[in-house]
Write a protein that holds these residues in place. Structure first.
Motif: not given
Length: 115
Positions: A17, A64, A78-82, A88, A90, A92, A94
């Motif tokens: 990330v 996550a 599966a990690m959502p990004l900002w 936060r 949509r 993400e 994986r």
């Protein structure tokens, strides 16, 4: 959340990330040994999404979606990004993580997209 990552594996997720946020796509490709997504593809995915990626707050990593792999040798995450614009967002990332030696993990980016 499906499960808890061991600390060393969580460190790898944080590194991925961080590299995405910093736009260090070549380093990310080196870290993942170019499996699945190249630097050009991760860079294009971020650019096409738009917005400026920022570091998620620490608690975001606890949100996550973590699942043990079917063969029990690792995890999918599966990690959502900002983004600065949305918080936060949509988009993400994986990942597949595999432990290759004690506390040594390989990582593969399976997708960088809006699910």
């Amino acid at each position: 959340m499906g499960g808890m990552l061991p600390p060393a594996a969580l460190g790898v997720v944080r590194t991925v990330v961080s590299l995405l946020v910093d736009g260090r796509h070549e380093e990310l490709e080196t870290l993942t040994e170019g499996r699945r997504l190249s630097a050009a593809r991760t860079e294009r995915a971020v650019r096409e999404y738009g917005g400026d990626l920022i570091s998620p707050p620490d608690e975001a990593f606890a949100d996550a979606d973590v699942r043990e792999s079917e063969d029990g040798t690792g995890y999918t995450v599966a990690m959502p990004l900002w983004t600065a614009q949305e918080g936060r967002c949509r988009l993400e990332v994986r990942l597949t993580l595999r432990e290759v030696a004690e506390d040594v993990w390989t990582v593969q980016i399976d997708a960088l997209r809006v699910p």
